[in-house]
Design an enzyme around this catalytic site. Structure first.
Site, short mmCIF file in Angstrom:
data_model
loop_
_atom_site.label_atom_id
_atom_site.label_comp_id
_atom_site.label_asym_id
_atom_site.label_seq_id
_atom_site.Cartn_x
_atom_site.Cartn_y
_atom_site.Cartn_z
N HIS A 55 -5.78 -3.23 1.42
CA HIS A 55 -5.66 -3.07 -0.04
C HIS A 55 -6.86 -3.70 -0.76
CE1 HIS A 55 -1.05 -2.75 0.46
NE2 HIS A 55 -1.48 -1.58 0.03
N CYS A 110 1.04 -10.06 -2.11
CA CYS A 110 1.98 -9.03 -1.64
C CYS A 110 3.44 -9.46 -1.81
CB CYS A 110 1.75 -8.73 -0.17
SG CYS A 110 0.03 -8.52 0.30
N1 GLY Z 1 2.31 -4.40 6.52
C1 GLY Z 1 2.00 -4.18 5.16
C2 GLY Z 1 1.56 -2.80 4.95
O1 GLY Z 1 0.96 -2.22 5.82
O2 GLY Z 1 1.80 -2.24 3.91
#
Ligand code: GLY
Length: 264
Positions: A168, A255
């Site tokens: 991300h 996250c």
């Molecule tokens: N494990 C977090 C994701 O891949 O979104």
């Protein structure tokens, strides 16, 4: 100084389920240890609460191994919440699971309807704009749909790009205050933060780039002393949180929560 992009009255978290051992990962470095992850998660929640915020703790969702990474399900702006459309097929259903909780706080709820995809981990809200990084999870159509909604609420959205191989956009950067960004050198080299004050993540400590400024604290992953010291020298109050287990699933501090201030 308080600012709506760094100061929040509320956060939402979701406890890890036993199924988290099946969570998505770019490279398999072994299954996360659930007990250790739960302990780190509780420390994370305690740190959020220590700032005076209300933390809503949602129960585990065993059907969705990655559901503790709630940030990917929504973008919370002062005007309302936008329910995302995750690009990982196994995570698509997580967004609808989050919507009822957000509806309890926001009068305005908008949905990314698709066909594009977008995940909250690719969105950085600064003091002046909303940066959204295209990635393997966030495509042009998802960015366009989110941009239309956020622009309608008065936000300026700028499309940027997540480095190849990085999950991300916020895997590689974090907002430290309205004008200051902690970033890896590989991301800042793209010029996407020109005009901001940049604090460099130390070479070899790239996994330290994902931290969160939450009220007067920075929640920072433990184990990155040179970057930690740079932030301390810059005057931030840090609390170190264990992240070794979430890191096995490419997860980090941002996250694990949605952060917002509901409008009265
Ligand atoms: N494990 C977090 C994701 O891949 O979104």
């Amino acid at each position: 100084m308080t600012h709506p992009s760094t100061h929040f009255s509320h956060a939402i978290t979701r406890a890890p389920a036993g199924s988290v051992t099946a969570g998505l990962r770019a490279v398999d470095t072994g299954a996360p240890d659930l007990a250790r992850m739960q302990a780190d998660h509780l420390a994370y929640i305690a740190a959020l609460r220590s700032t005076g915020a209300t933390v809503v703790e949602l129960p585990p969702l065993p059907a969705y191994p990655d559901a503790l990474f709630v940030e990917d399900t929504a973008l919370c702006l002062p005007e309302g919440a936008i329910i995302m459309r995750p690009g990982a097929p196994s995570r698509l259903g997580e967004a609808a699971e989050m919507a009822p909780t957000l509806a309890g706080f926001f009068g305005e709820i908008a949905w990314i309807k698709g066909p594009g995809t977008i995940e909250g981990g690719d969105i950085l809200v600064t003091g002046r704009e909303v940066l959204v990084g295209r990635s393997a999870r966030t495509d042009a159509a998802g960015v366009a749909e989110m941009t239309e909604i956020a622009a309608g609420w008065g936000h300026q959205v700028r499309e940027v790009f997540t480095p190849p191989g990085v999950l991300h956009f916020k895997t590689d950067c974090s907002l430290m205050d309205a004008d200051t960004i902690l970033s890896t050198r590989r991301l800042a080299a793209s010029g996407c933060f020109d005009g901001y004050r940049i604090i460099d993540v130390a070479e070899g400590e790239e996994a330290a780039a994902n931290a969160i400024r939450f009220n007067d604290l920075v929640l920072f992953p433990a184990g990155f002393p040179r970057t930690r010291d740079a932030l301390l020298t810059a005057g931030y109050n840090l609390v170190e949180i264990g992240n070794a287990e979430c890191a096995k699933l490419d997860g980090g501090m941002s996250c694990l929560s949605l952060r917002f201030t509901p409008r009265p």
